[in-house]
Design a protein around this motif. Structure first.
Motif, PDB file in Angstrom:
ATOM      1  N   ALA A   4       0.839  -1.194   0.000  1.00  0.00           N
ATOM      2  CA  ALA A   4       0.000   0.000   0.000  1.00  0.00           C
ATOM      3  C   ALA A   4       0.875   1.246   0.000  1.00  0.00           C
ATOM      4  CB  ALA A   4      -0.905   0.004   1.220  1.00  0.00           C
ATOM      5  N   THR A   5       0.401   2.296  -0.651  1.00  0.00           N
ATOM      6  CA  THR A   5       1.033   3.605  -0.530  1.00  0.00           C
ATOM      7  C   THR A   5       0.342   4.360   0.597  1.00  0.00           C
ATOM      8  OG1 THR A   5      -0.460   4.525  -2.208  1.00  0.00           O
ATOM      9  CG2 THR A   5       1.677   3.690  -2.960  1.00  0.00           C
ATOM     10  N   TRP A   6       1.096   5.235   1.251  1.00  0.00           N
ATOM     11  CA  TRP A   6       0.600   5.882   2.465  1.00  0.00           C
ATOM     12  C   TRP A   6       0.536   7.389   2.295  1.00  0.00           C
ATOM     13  CZ3 TRP A   6      -1.354   3.190   6.476  1.00  0.00           C
ATOM     14  CH2 TRP A   6      -1.146   1.804   6.444  1.00  0.00           C
ATOM     15  N   ASP A   7      -0.413   7.989   3.003  1.00  0.00           N
ATOM     16  CA  ASP A   7      -0.624   9.429   2.988  1.00  0.00           C
ATOM     17  C   ASP A   7      -0.499   9.926   4.422  1.00  0.00           C
ATOM     18  OD1 ASP A   7      -1.594  12.018   2.995  1.00  0.00           O
ATOM     19  OD2 ASP A   7      -3.277  11.603   1.662  1.00  0.00           O
ATOM     20  N   GLN A  10      -3.366  12.206   5.710  1.00  0.00           N
ATOM     21  CA  GLN A  10      -4.615  11.513   5.998  1.00  0.00           C
ATOM     22  C   GLN A  10      -4.495  10.710   7.290  1.00  0.00           C
ATOM     23  OE1 GLN A  10      -7.591  11.666   4.190  1.00  0.00           O
ATOM     24  NE2 GLN A  10      -8.457  10.488   5.878  1.00  0.00           N
ATOM     25  N   TYR A  11      -3.382  10.042   7.454  1.00  0.00           N
ATOM     26  CA  TYR A  11      -3.167   9.242   8.656  1.00  0.00           C
ATOM     27  C   TYR A  11      -3.243  10.097   9.916  1.00  0.00           C
ATOM     28  CZ  TYR A  11      -0.836   6.073  11.929  1.00  0.00           C
ATOM     29  OH  TYR A  11      -0.523   5.291  13.015  1.00  0.00           O
ATOM     30  N   SER A  70       7.738   3.107   4.082  1.00  0.00           N
ATOM     31  CA  SER A  70       7.037   4.092   3.268  1.00  0.00           C
ATOM     32  C   SER A  70       7.887   5.351   3.115  1.00  0.00           C
ATOM     33  CB  SER A  70       5.694   4.463   3.902  1.00  0.00           C
ATOM     34  OG  SER A  70       5.158   5.634   3.314  1.00  0.00           O
ATOM     35  N   LYS A 217      -9.643   5.521   5.487  1.00  0.00           N
ATOM     36  CA  LYS A 217      -8.877   6.013   4.339  1.00  0.00           C
ATOM     37  C   LYS A 217      -7.412   6.211   4.711  1.00  0.00           C
ATOM     38  CE  LYS A 217     -10.671   9.376   1.854  1.00  0.00           C
ATOM     39  NZ  LYS A 217     -11.435  10.612   1.538  1.00  0.00           N
ATOM     40  N   THR A 219      -5.777   4.144   6.858  1.00  0.00           N
ATOM     41  CA  THR A 219      -5.139   2.891   7.264  1.00  0.00           C
ATOM     42  C   THR A 219      -5.669   1.711   6.454  1.00  0.00           C
ATOM     43  OG1 THR A 219      -6.759   2.791   9.089  1.00  0.00           O
ATOM     44  CG2 THR A 219      -4.578   3.641   9.611  1.00  0.00           C
ATOM     45  N   ARG A 222      -6.082   1.574   2.625  1.00  0.00           N
ATOM     46  CA  ARG A 222      -4.967   1.950   1.755  1.00  0.00           C
ATOM     47  C   ARG A 222      -4.737   0.964   0.599  1.00  0.00           C
ATOM     48  NH1 ARG A 222      -4.762   6.847   1.644  1.00  0.00           N
ATOM     49  NH2 ARG A 222      -2.990   6.477   0.252  1.00  0.00           N
ATOM     50  N   THR A 226      -4.727   2.289  -3.158  1.00  0.00           N
ATOM     51  CA  THR A 226      -3.517   2.092  -3.964  1.00  0.00           C
ATOM     52  C   THR A 226      -3.845   1.401  -5.275  1.00  0.00           C
ATOM     53  OG1 THR A 226      -2.143   1.967  -1.969  1.00  0.00           O
ATOM     54  CG2 THR A 226      -1.230   1.025  -3.990  1.00  0.00           C
TER      55      THR A 226
END
Length: 273
Positions: A4-7, A10-11, A70, A217, A219, A222, A226
């Motif tokens: 998954a890509t992470w933001d 947002q997190y 990440s 959104k 966690t 993701r 992605t």
């Protein structure tokens, strides 16, 4: 399951609620070995580093390293890196929890917060991680234990539905992503550790138009985001369908939306010998 890509932004939207289990875990970590040197601490899966820096409050002289796979999370965490007020140091480095194996005796504390659920078979790494502790050191972690909650069940059911199965049917974790507290206790005790294992269900009170959707959104959703990243229309359609299901499962109250969240904790202290 694809990576998954992470933001980070947002997190961090629910940082207060997400930090609570870390603080509760940290409260159960015993004093670290008195080795005549600053403690060495690893935070495995440090994310944006907002909780990693709390370790420097508890152990101000320690050299604390946060590890994550990440680049986006590490870029955000690096803003916090540097010397600490107590004479210690906080830094961050890339690492994958599925392959991370430090040399024996490297750390006084290895801690992981809401990361190991992303690592299939993560308990297979426990022997190497315990071996990486100095005598009397501690391995402590917490993982979400809510994979049978509506937020995850509905997500998996929608992803497996005829409309989405071909694209999303293989991307999500299932209820066996983590073990029970008793299973973690047994495995760590078999490694010669003194173990404290427990579970807690938090009753998060969230606010906003679609607060549970906003939470996931950052966690659990993701992998879906992605996979659909190159298809904006499909992303919006999935979010609309999933959001409708979540509003029925978690209806708002006069005080906000109650989001029960079970988490599993373990603190394992290696023997002195």
């Amino acid at each position: 399951m694809p990576a998954a890509t992470w933001d980070p932004q947002q997190y961090l939207r629910h940082a207060d609620h997400r930090s609570r289990p870390f603080v509760d875990l940290l409260a159960r970590v015993p004093e670290l070995p008195a080795a005549g040197r600053p403690p060495r601490i690893a935070d495995l899966g440090c994310g944006p580093g907002n909780t990693t820096r709390l370790l420097t409050d508890r152990w101000p002289t320690a050299h604390v390293t946060g590890f994550d796979n990440s680049p986006a999370m590490l870029a955000r965490a690096d803003e916090l890196a540097g010397p600490t007020a107590g004479g210690g140091r906080l830094d961050f480095a890339p690492a994958d929890a599925s392959t991370w194996t430090p040399p024996p005796g490297t750390y006084d504390l290895i801690l992981s917060n809401a990361t190991l659920q992303w690592v299939p078979g993560h308990s297979d790494s426990f022997p190497a991680w315990i071996e990486a502790l100095a005598p009397g050191g501690t391995f402590a972690f917490q993982v979400p234990g809510n994979f049978d909650a509506p937020s995850h069940v509905l997500m998996r059911e929608l992803a497996a539905s005829p409309r989405w199965h071909d694209r999303l049917g293989h991307v999500l974790r299932h209820a066996d992503a983590v073990l029970s507290p008793g299973s973690y206790l047994a495995q760590l005790a078999d490694l010669g550790c003194e173990v404290d294992a427990w579970e807690t269900t938090y009753q998060h009170l969230l606010t906003g138009e679609a607060p549970v959707l906003d939470w996931v959104k950052g966690t659990g959703l993701r992998p879906v985001l992605t996979t659909l990243a190159d298809d904006e229309a499909a992303t919006e359609t999935f979010l609309t369908e999933y959001g409708t299901l979540l509003r029925k499962a978690y209806p708002p109250t006069a005080h906000g939306t109650v989001f029960p969240f079970r988490r599993v904790f373990a603190v394992a202290r290696r023997g002195d010998a």
